[in-house]
Design an enzyme around this catalytic site. Structure first.
Site, PDB file in Angstrom:
ATOM      1  N   HIS A 103       0.815  -1.215   0.000  1.00 18.02           N
ATOM      2  CA  HIS A 103       0.000   0.000   0.000  1.00 18.02           C
ATOM      3  C   HIS A 103       0.848   1.264   0.000  1.00 18.02           C
ATOM      4  O   HIS A 103       0.355   2.348   0.334  1.00 18.02           O
ATOM      5  CB  HIS A 103      -0.938   0.016   1.211  1.00 18.02           C
ATOM      6  CG  HIS A 103      -2.320   0.454   0.879  1.00 18.02           C
ATOM      7  ND1 HIS A 103      -2.774   1.741   1.044  1.00 18.02           N
ATOM      8  CD2 HIS A 103      -3.365  -0.218   0.359  1.00 18.02           C
ATOM      9  CE1 HIS A 103      -4.028   1.841   0.673  1.00 18.02           C
ATOM     10  NE2 HIS A 103      -4.416   0.667   0.246  1.00 18.02           N
ATOM     11  N   ASP A 170      -7.240   4.815   9.254  1.00 17.37           N
ATOM     12  CA  ASP A 170      -8.595   4.789   8.698  1.00 17.37           C
ATOM     13  C   ASP A 170      -8.869   3.496   7.941  1.00 17.37           C
ATOM     14  O   ASP A 170     -10.005   3.036   7.882  1.00 17.37           O
ATOM     15  CB  ASP A 170      -8.804   5.977   7.758  1.00 17.37           C
ATOM     16  CG  ASP A 170      -8.984   7.288   8.504  1.00 17.37           C
ATOM     17  OD1 ASP A 170      -9.533   7.267   9.615  1.00 17.37           O
ATOM     18  OD2 ASP A 170      -8.573   8.336   7.968  1.00 17.37           O
ATOM     19  N   GLU A 285     -12.062  13.865  12.726  1.00 15.55           N
ATOM     20  CA  GLU A 285     -11.394  14.205  11.477  1.00 15.55           C
ATOM     21  C   GLU A 285     -12.238  15.221  10.720  1.00 15.55           C
ATOM     22  O   GLU A 285     -13.472  15.132  10.713  1.00 15.55           O
ATOM     23  CB  GLU A 285     -11.199  12.970  10.575  1.00 15.55           C
ATOM     24  CG  GLU A 285     -10.097  12.064  11.028  1.00 15.55           C
ATOM     25  CD  GLU A 285      -9.770  10.976  10.015  1.00 15.55           C
ATOM     26  OE1 GLU A 285      -8.919  10.131  10.329  1.00 15.55           O
ATOM     27  OE2 GLU A 285     -10.360  10.975   8.910  1.00 15.55           O
TER      28      GLU A 285
END
Length: 535
Positions: A103, A170, A285
């Site tokens: 990732h 997240d 957030e």
């Protein structure tokens, strides 16, 4: 000899000689003696184009580094250590990079002409159950987990004991080693700190091929260097992470703002509330809202179709406005009206647009794994495996209004792009970060995370967003002094030295001590490897 036995012998010798020929081809291809030093039991070392091409690609789909010469699928930590020792023992060392879930954004987990270690192989087969071990007592909870483990699997395993890790990203389909090498951030950081601040102990394979256990009290210099160290000092093969008792549900709230000053003022107030364990919101957030960003990213699933229509009318009126996302966790003994009262009391006095409060109640797991549902939707639409030229920044609080004016309202609004994806903006507190760890952050008590998590559907979009990112970075260099890149990407030593600032000398010292031949994580482009690599 019976015919069947003769055939068996024939095929045995055929495959034996084919295997010897394959190994000799690897050595010949290497053009050096480095691979000849590899232990003979490292049999799952693959050089086929399918394996090497997959090991050089990543989620960012932007960088195109040369493929590795080989990919190691280790059966144990000893395999990784043996590989690194072979490189370290050579006069012509080859680079080695650990790859978790792939990732990274710009080829950080690549090892051009070297060896990529497929970390997921450690959890294959019967090893899976052995790689997550939960321990608890009356006041101390932790899990020993493999560096290759995904956070979603750790969540599932710890919940069986009524426990949960304390800090999250997240997206949960990332590996422990990957997030701990960078920092590991999300909206929980104001309460629990980043993931690197919630680790008790690690096992690390250093650049010398040594397996070292480290903690704050034992080999502490390696412990602090590895956390946030971008893979430069060792491969994380085990981490002992902090756990706490798991809540059951989450009250999930979103508030809308048209004024940036009110938006940031409320965020800064809310992260100052609840220094104790039971007060304030557990997650916070902020993000930008426009018609495109509302409808074309994984966060849009929160809103109903009716909500979409109401918010779209605001984009027509205001063009750009802001969303504050909050969550409060609670357990099954808490009455619904009690959590309603708590949330309402914390919202009193805030300056969001009246009437634009959106709320839902979900399980704890549904909240933490909220991005996955968006991922499945994007995969179904063919929009997941596209370029992701993300730009992540830490901006000092003193510069955040300049950033809003110069980037949100000028560069992003005045430029025309069909990019999709959320744009995050939310504050963190410096006191939640351990200054001894490697991650570089602004030197202010409060600083903001900026996440431009955009996707590019076409080549033209990618080129445009890359140009836009460069424009944003130039703006930050002149108007947002003290900013830092998160998941940083630089091409020169001078840029890296500037990035780390007063941590640079220590960073170099630790590299010299634990990876003196600069074998590990060459894809970060911080230190040069041998001028005569594996190929």
């Amino acid at each position: 000899m019976p015919p069947r036995t003769a055939y068996s012998a024939f095929f045995f010798f055929f495959f034996f000689f084919f295997f010897v020929f394959w190994v000799m081809m690897i050595i010949s291809r290497a053009g050096s003696t480095s691979l000849q030093l590899l232990p003979p039991n490292l049999l799952d070392l693959r050089v086929d184009p399918t394996s090497t091409a997959a090991a050089s690609a990543d989620y960012g789909n932007v960088a195109k580094p040369p493929p590795p010469a080989a990919v190691l699928f280790p059966a144990s930590v000893d395999d990784i250590a043996a590989l690194v020792r072979a490189s370290f023992a050579s006069d012509d060392p080859f680079p080695v990079a650990a790859r978790g879930h792939g990732h990274s954004i710009r080829g950080q987990a690549s090892a051009p002409r070297g060896v990529v270690v497929d970390m997921h192989s450690l959890a294959a087969g019967s090893n899976t159950a052995k790689r997550i071990n939960v321990s608890s007592s009356d006041d101390y909870f932790y899990a020993d987990v493999g560096g290759e483990q995904l956070w979603i699997d750790i969540l599932k395993a710890t919940l069986e004991h009524g426990l949960t890790p304390t800090s999250w990203t997240d997206y949960l389909y990332l590996t422990v080693g990957g997030t701990l090498s960078n920092g590991g951030i999300s909206g929980q950081v104001h309460r629990r700190g980043p993931q690197i601040s919630n680790v008790y102990e690690m096992d690390v394979v250093t650049g010398k091929g040594e397996v070292v256990t480290c903690s704050k009290g034992h080999n502490s210099d390696l412990f602090h260097a590895v956390l946030g160290g971008l893979g430069q000092f060792g491969v994380i093969t085990r981490a002992r992470i902090a756990l706490e008792r798991a809540p059951h549900r989450a009250r999930w709230v979103r508030l809308m703002y048209e004024d940036f000053s009110a938006f940031t003022r409320d965020q800064e107030y809310l992260i100052s509330v609840g220094e104790g364990d039971k007060e304030g919101f557990d997650y916070l957030e902020g993000s930008l809202i426009s018609d495109e960003s509302l409808l074309n990213n994984w966060r849009s699933s929160f809103f109903s179709k009716t909500d979409h229509a109401r918010i779209r009318s605001l984009t027509t009126t205001h063009g750009l406005f802001y969303c504050l996302e909050l969550s409060k966790y609670y357990d099954q003994t808490t009455l619904p009206h009690t959590i309603d009262q708590e949330v309402s009391s914390w919202l009193e006095g805030l300056s969001f647009i009246p009437g634009l409060v959106f709320s839902k109640d979900v399980t704890y797991v549904e909240f933490l794994n909220r991005v996955h549902s968006g991922e499945l939707k994007l995969r179904a639409e063919g929009l997941w495996d596209v370029p992701h030229p993300w730009l992540n920044l830490f901006v000092p609080k003193s510069k955040i209004h300049d950033f809003d004016a110069g980037v949100f309202r000028r560069i992003l609004r005045h430029n025309s792009s069909t990019s999709t994806g959320p744009v995050l903006v939310y504050p963190m507190k410096l006191n939640k970060w351990d200054a001894q760890m490697s991650t570089a952050v602004p030197d202010e008590e409060v600083f903001y995370t900026i996440g431009l998590l955009r996707s590019a559907a076409t080549v033209e979009d990618l080129e445009y967003q890359e140009k836009e990112n460069r424009e944003i970075l130039r703006f930050c260099e002149t108007d947002c002094t003290g900013f830092k890149q998160y998941l940083p990407h630089y091409e020169t030593k001078e840029d890296w030295e500037k990035h780390f600032g007063n941590k640079w000398d220590k960073f170099v010292e630790m590299k010299t001590k634990y990876d003196p031949k600069a074998i590990l994580s060459p894809g970060q482009k911080i230190f040069s490897t041998s001028t005569s690599p594996l190929l």
